[in-house]
Design a protein around this motif. Structure first.
Motif, PDB file in Angstrom:
ATOM      1  N   UNK A   1       4.585  15.119  -4.888  1.00  0.00           N
ATOM      2  CA  UNK A   1       3.927  13.827  -4.917  1.00  0.00           C
ATOM      3  C   UNK A   1       4.079  13.177  -3.539  1.00  0.00           C
ATOM      4  N   UNK A   2       2.957  12.792  -2.963  1.00  0.00           N
ATOM      5  CA  UNK A   2       2.996  12.188  -1.635  1.00  0.00           C
ATOM      6  C   UNK A   2       3.404  10.716  -1.717  1.00  0.00           C
ATOM      7  N   UNK A   3       3.676  10.163  -0.555  1.00  0.00           N
ATOM      8  CA  UNK A   3       4.051   8.757  -0.472  1.00  0.00           C
ATOM      9  C   UNK A   3       2.918   7.857  -0.994  1.00  0.00           C
ATOM     10  N   UNK A   4       1.683   8.222  -0.662  1.00  0.00           N
ATOM     11  CA  UNK A   4       0.526   7.445  -1.105  1.00  0.00           C
ATOM     12  C   UNK A   4       0.346   7.541  -2.625  1.00  0.00           C
ATOM     13  N   UNK A   9       0.729   4.882  -7.968  1.00  0.00           N
ATOM     14  CA  UNK A   9       1.345   4.789  -9.294  1.00  0.00           C
ATOM     15  C   UNK A   9       2.091   3.461  -9.472  1.00  0.00           C
ATOM     16  N   UNK A  10       2.836   3.056  -8.458  1.00  0.00           N
ATOM     17  CA  UNK A  10       3.605   1.804  -8.524  1.00  0.00           C
ATOM     18  C   UNK A  10       2.666   0.614  -8.693  1.00  0.00           C
ATOM     19  N   UNK A  11       1.592   0.579  -7.907  1.00  0.00           N
ATOM     20  CA  UNK A  11       0.631  -0.529  -7.988  1.00  0.00           C
ATOM     21  C   UNK A  11      -0.073  -0.517  -9.349  1.00  0.00           C
ATOM     22  N   UNK A  12      -0.443   0.669  -9.833  1.00  0.00           N
ATOM     23  CA  UNK A  12      -1.117   0.761 -11.131  1.00  0.00           C
ATOM     24  C   UNK A  12      -0.226   0.218 -12.246  1.00  0.00           C
ATOM     25  N   UNK A  13       1.032   0.630 -12.252  1.00  0.00           N
ATOM     26  CA  UNK A  13       1.968   0.182 -13.289  1.00  0.00           C
ATOM     27  C   UNK A  13       2.199  -1.326 -13.200  1.00  0.00           C
ATOM     28  N   UNK A  14       2.409  -1.826 -11.993  1.00  0.00           N
ATOM     29  CA  UNK A  14       2.694  -3.253 -11.807  1.00  0.00           C
ATOM     30  C   UNK A  14       1.494  -4.115 -12.185  1.00  0.00           C
ATOM     31  N   UNK A  15       0.304  -3.746 -11.739  1.00  0.00           N
ATOM     32  CA  UNK A  15      -0.891  -4.536 -12.058  1.00  0.00           C
ATOM     33  C   UNK A  15      -1.167  -4.499 -13.556  1.00  0.00           C
ATOM     34  N   UNK A  16      -0.951  -3.346 -14.191  1.00  0.00           N
ATOM     35  CA  UNK A  16      -1.127  -3.255 -15.649  1.00  0.00           C
ATOM     36  C   UNK A  16      -0.211  -4.236 -16.369  1.00  0.00           C
ATOM     37  N   UNK A  38      -4.727   3.241  -3.089  1.00  0.00           N
ATOM     38  CA  UNK A  38      -4.229   2.366  -2.025  1.00  0.00           C
ATOM     39  C   UNK A  38      -4.481   3.062  -0.697  1.00  0.00           C
ATOM     40  N   UNK A  39      -4.998   2.301   0.274  1.00  0.00           N
ATOM     41  CA  UNK A  39      -5.237   2.895   1.594  1.00  0.00           C
ATOM     42  C   UNK A  39      -3.903   3.266   2.231  1.00  0.00           C
ATOM     43  N   UNK A  77       3.054  -9.065  -5.230  1.00  0.00           N
ATOM     44  CA  UNK A  77       3.889  -9.194  -4.023  1.00  0.00           C
ATOM     45  C   UNK A  77       5.360  -9.368  -4.384  1.00  0.00           C
ATOM     46  N   UNK A  78       5.628 -10.065  -5.486  1.00  0.00           N
ATOM     47  CA  UNK A  78       7.016 -10.275  -5.917  1.00  0.00           C
ATOM     48  C   UNK A  78       7.660  -8.985  -6.410  1.00  0.00           C
ATOM     49  N   UNK A  79       6.842  -8.041  -6.868  1.00  0.00           N
ATOM     50  CA  UNK A  79       7.371  -6.793  -7.416  1.00  0.00           C
ATOM     51  C   UNK A  79       7.498  -5.686  -6.378  1.00  0.00           C
ATOM     52  N   UNK A  80       6.687  -5.744  -5.331  1.00  0.00           N
ATOM     53  CA  UNK A  80       6.708  -4.679  -4.332  1.00  0.00           C
ATOM     54  C   UNK A  80       7.764  -4.946  -3.276  1.00  0.00           C
TER      55      UNK A  80
END
Length: 112
Positions: A1-4, A9-16, A38-39, A77-80
């Motif tokens: 699994x790459x860094x991107x 995955x992190x953004x998908x889980x957090x936004x959900x 994510x770019x 932003x608070x979660x990342x």
């Protein structure tokens, strides 16, 4: 699994979680986040969503999401733990529709 991939995955889980538990906009309705891209520089996150119901429901839900974009981004932003929170771009995921259309075409060809 790459860094991107990890960031996606992190953004998908957090936004959900933000949409499910924190967003108080009833116009969003029942939503599924199908994919996040994510770019590499973390400046943009394209979030693919699907809605339960008809096309009008999806259009109304997407409009409500875009109206709530600032809240979702600040909660993200608070979660990342990264310095720069990506700008969110919501898009309706049409892949299921395209897949169903292709299946129908293939089935029609088999019957000929």
């Amino acid at each position: 699994m790459t860094k991107n991939d990890k960031m996606n995955h992190i953004v998908q889980k957090a936004v959900s979680e933000i949409i499910q538990f924190e967003l108080k906009n009833p116009k969003v309705g029942f939503i599924t986040i199908t994919d996040v891209q994510v770019t590499n520089d973390n400046s943009y996150a394209k979030i693919f969503v699907s809605f339960l119901g008809k096309e009008e429901r999806a259009v109304a839900g997407l409009k409500a999401l875009n109206q709530s974009k600032g809240f979702i981004r600040s909660a993200l932003a608070k979660r990342l733990t990264i310095r720069k929170t990506p700008e969110l771009i919501f898009e309706i995921d049409r892949s299921l529709e395209r897949g169903n259309k292709i299946d129908k075409i293939l089935n029609d060809l088999k019957q000929v």
